[in-house]
Design an enzyme around this catalytic site. Structure first.
Site: not given
Length: 559
Positions: A42, A266, A276
């Site tokens: 994104e 992850r 983020k």
């Protein structure tokens, strides 16, 4: 593909669990052996170390199985997205060596996604809800309490089609209505309890402008985008495992190409964060200088600090592809970076805390050129000449008046070898009125020159140095971990900002550097002898060189 591509330089190893799944799919003739992966960031921030892992996995799979790899921007939220982030993502992915076959945007598919939503409404599987955000949250219940049906769940297909079209046409304000999936209100998986598919946002989009005022949610856009592109294996991190039933539900109900979602652990690295939102807060509140601050776990920050792409890729490879989350030691990252820099970084001499040494018996005005290796690990790196004169600088910590045993550096009456030059002996220590050492007077031995030493003297220590007259001044930025705690976000009663390291940056404004460093260009890496690995920063100029500490020389990590 280029042999220099860091993502293709992989050590031989056994197959990870994702590769085993793909091998089985190929053996079973699934998708006619075709493999197609994607990386779907994104554009609402800069990429970080976790994204480096995702790129490594997705691109690596495509390359290993001779498939294709897409870069797709998940640009479904115009409020947080920006062209700056798109450009930075492109640069980071390319720097890591991932060469995408296609570049797409979720916004490319807005017309198709809208058509899919209409189809679900027509099938009685989606409805327009006028409830507020808070009301919807309350109706969802919790994992042990079933959800309550929205009072708008019984709307007719005709009414839902009409309202959804009017939502698209901009007739309603933000938050007035949403489109929801008619899922399973009793499901223990909260994502299946009538999730939101579309919300109203009257916001300018970086690509579609003001064409749309409704935007799809990630869970609806993601799987359908994968399907449209023919992605065979949608590889994502473990936090999306609970989203998979919804991912598969949409594909099944729409009867479209069945991309397969597979989750892997992850990238959690000690002393780093990968949210983020939290990284943005560090930037906006001034804890760092920007997304590319060398202390940040962003790819651009690590690049600016001097981490080589190959080192990051090797780190991701060594961390492996697991099914369970774990925390990777920071030392493994530094080991992987140091390993590459040791092979490739040019050697240079820099004195960060200078102490002047006057060699009394060396002729005044004389300058000799001393030949030093550029990189002993690389026989093709060549040599360079370093000026030597009567007055030099050494590192202040390399001298002690009252040294302990096994101190092999300089002390009163003691001898050391100057790297690539002569053996010197300290005769006199000069101090100021505060008893601080200001200067050393030494003697050198003319027949002890490196490479032609006939003096017979034995000096146990070797010091780096620079000639005082020819040295250039430069700024050196000494970086340390950004956080003092290995898991700064893992404290329920404390904010992660409380663990920001106040000593993560120390600036040395006037280090003394060998003259060749005036030619350093941004991104050039060096090993400052006995000090560590450094990288010329983007702020560097010929008049004012600036170097960032990349990683120290000492390595206590054992992989």
């Amino acid at each position: 593909m280029s042999a220099d591509n860091p993502l293709l330089e992989k050590e031989e190893r056994s197959l990870n669990f994702i590769e085993q799944i793909i091998e089985e799919d190929i053996a079973n003739g699934k998708h006619a052996g075709r493999i197609h992966t994607r990386f779907p960031p994104e554009p609402n921030g800069y990429l970080h170390i976790g994204h480096a892992k995702a790129i490594t996995v997705n691109y690596g799979i495509a390359q290993r199985f001779k498939g294709k790899f897409n870069l797709r921007f998940d640009d479904t939220n115009p409020v947080t997205e920006d062209v700056e982030y798109v450009d930075s993502i492109r640069a980071d992915v390319r720097w890591l060596g991932a060469e995408w076959d296609n570049e797409f945007y979720a916004s490319d598919y807005f017309p198709q996604l809208y058509a899919y939503a209409v189809e679900l409404i027509k099938k009685g599987l989606a409805y327009v809800d006028d409830s507020t955000k808070e009301e919807i949250e309350a109706m969802k219940g919790n994992p042990s309490v079933p959800a309550q049906a929205s009072p708008y769940r019984s709307r007719s297909i005709e009414e839902n089609l009409d309202l959804f079209e009017r939502m698209k046409n901009g007739e309603f304000p933000d938050g007035a209505r949403v489109l929801r999936t008619m899922g399973d209100l009793s499901s223990p998986n909260m994502h299946m309890r009538d999730p939101i598919m579309y919300r109203i946002k009257h916001a300018h989009h970086h690509r579609t402008g003001d064409q749309w005022c409704i935007y799809p949610m990630y869970d609806f856009a993601h799987g359908q985008s994968d399907s449209i592109e023919g992605i065979t294996h949608s590889l994502c991190s473990l936090e999306f495992i609970h989203h998979r039933p919804l991912y598969e539900w949409y594909i099944e109900k729409l009867g479209i190409f069945p991309s397969r979602q597979i989750e892997f652990a992850r990238m959690n690295v000690a002393y780093m964060i990968t949210s983020k939102r939290k990284l943005l807060k560090l930037v906006t509140e001034g804890h760092v200088t920007g997304w590319d601050d060398p202390r940040m776990p962003t790819i651009s920050g690590m690049r600016r600090r001097g981490y080589p792409a190959q080192g990051i890729i090797n780190f991701c490879e060594r961390a492996g592809v697991a099914k369970r989350d774990n925390t990777i030691e920071y030392g493994l990252l530094e080991f992987s970076v140091r390993e590459i820099l040791n092979q490739k970084a040019t050697r240079a001499m820099a004195v960060l805390d200078p102490l002047k040494v006057v060699i009394l018996n060396y002729p005044e005005g004389q300058v000799e050129q001393m030949e030093l290796e550029n990189n002993p690990e690389d026989p093709n790196a060549g040599v360079r000449n370093i000026p030597f004169s009567r007055e030099i600088y050494i590192e202040r910590e390399d001298f002690m008046e009252e040294p302990p045993k096994k101190f092999f550096r300089l002390s009163p009456g003691g001898m050391v070898r100057l790297k690539g030059a002569y053996i010197i002996q300290c005769d006199v220590v000069l101090k100021d009125e505060n008893d601080q050492i200001t200067q050393l007077f030494c003697t050198y031995f003319p027949d002890s020159r490196s490479g032609s030493d006939t003096s017979g003297l034995k000096a146990k220590g070797v010091l780096h140095w620079v000639s005082a007259a020819q040295a250039i001044d430069g700024e050196v930025r000494m970086y340390d971990k950004l956080f003092t705690d290995p898991e700064p976000t893992n404290h329920e009663d404390r904010d992660y900002l409380e663990f920001v390291n106040p000593d993560s940056l120390k600036v040395i404004p006037n280090a003394k550097l060998e003259p060749s460093l005036a030619n350093a260009k941004a991104g050039d890496s060096f090993q400052f002898l006995r000090m560590g690995y450094f990288c010329a920063d983007q702020d560097t100029t010929a008049e004012h060189p600036v170097f960032n500490l990349t990683v120290g020389l000492k390595d206590g990590y054992k992989p």
